[in-house]
Write an enzyme that holds these catalytic residues in place. Structure first.
Site, short mmCIF file in Angstrom:
data_model
loop_
_atom_site.label_atom_id
_atom_site.label_comp_id
_atom_site.label_asym_id
_atom_site.label_seq_id
_atom_site.Cartn_x
_atom_site.Cartn_y
_atom_site.Cartn_z
N ILE A 85 0.93 -1.15 0.10
CA ILE A 85 0.02 0.18 -0.10
C ILE A 85 0.78 1.41 0.14
CG2 ILE A 85 -2.05 1.20 1.32
CD1 ILE A 85 -2.14 -1.68 2.65
N CYS A 86 0.82 2.37 -0.88
CA CYS A 86 1.28 3.43 -0.91
C CYS A 86 0.32 4.42 0.04
CB CYS A 86 1.52 3.86 -2.32
SG CYS A 86 2.53 5.50 -2.53
N LEU A 87 0.86 4.77 1.11
CA LEU A 87 0.27 5.57 1.92
C LEU A 87 1.39 6.13 2.89
CD1 LEU A 87 -2.83 6.35 2.87
CD2 LEU A 87 -2.80 4.70 4.43
#
Length: 150
Positions: A85-87
């Site tokens: 996840i890109c967060l």
């Protein structure tokens, strides 16, 4: 010891007062290995989907963020085929926004929000940036994946 008591408190709170649409539990009686489920929010292409996540809590937690990834395949510009996840809250500063005051419940809520509101300006999956240019095609593909996998 501090990590164990904090994790115990967090899991207890997640069990008694979970955020809407989110459940989280210990995996195989290991404190540092958790599982979570996020229900796809209404009015999103993920509606009625149940998405499984894996959470690995590092030794240095809460000074280091947990590693969270989707186990259920999801069609999303900020989540890759390996479930990463890109967060920003999942990364340490200076590139990330993780702070020890955040907790697993907050992270899962942030992921649920990201599912509902993708960030097309910071895609992890370049081929899914159609979200920005052809939203109808994105919604169609995301619904299709949700029906197949979640």
């Amino acid at each position: 010891m501090q990590r164990a008591s904090r994790l115990s408190r967090e899991l207890s709170l997640l069990a008694t007062e979970p955020p809407p649409g989110i459940t989280c539990w210990q995996s195989q009686n290991q404190m540092d290995s958790l599982r979570a489920q996020i229900l796809g929010s209404a009015d999103t292409p993920y509606e009625k989907g149940i998405f499984d996540l894996e959470i690995v809590v590092p030794e240095r937690y809460p000074f280091e963020p947990p590693k969270i990834r989707f186990l259920t395949p999801i069609y999303h510009p900020n989540i890759d085929s390996a479930g990463r996840i890109c967060l920003d809250v999942l990364k340490l500063p200076p590139k990330g926004a993780w702070r020890p005051s955040l907790n697993i419940s907050t992270l899962l809520t942030s992921i649920q929000l990201l599912m509902a509101e993708p960030n097309p300006d910071d895609p992890l999956m370049a081929d899914i940036v159609q979200y920005k240019y052809n939203k109808q095609l994105f919604l169609l593909n995301a619904r299709d994946w949700t029906q197949k996998h979640a």
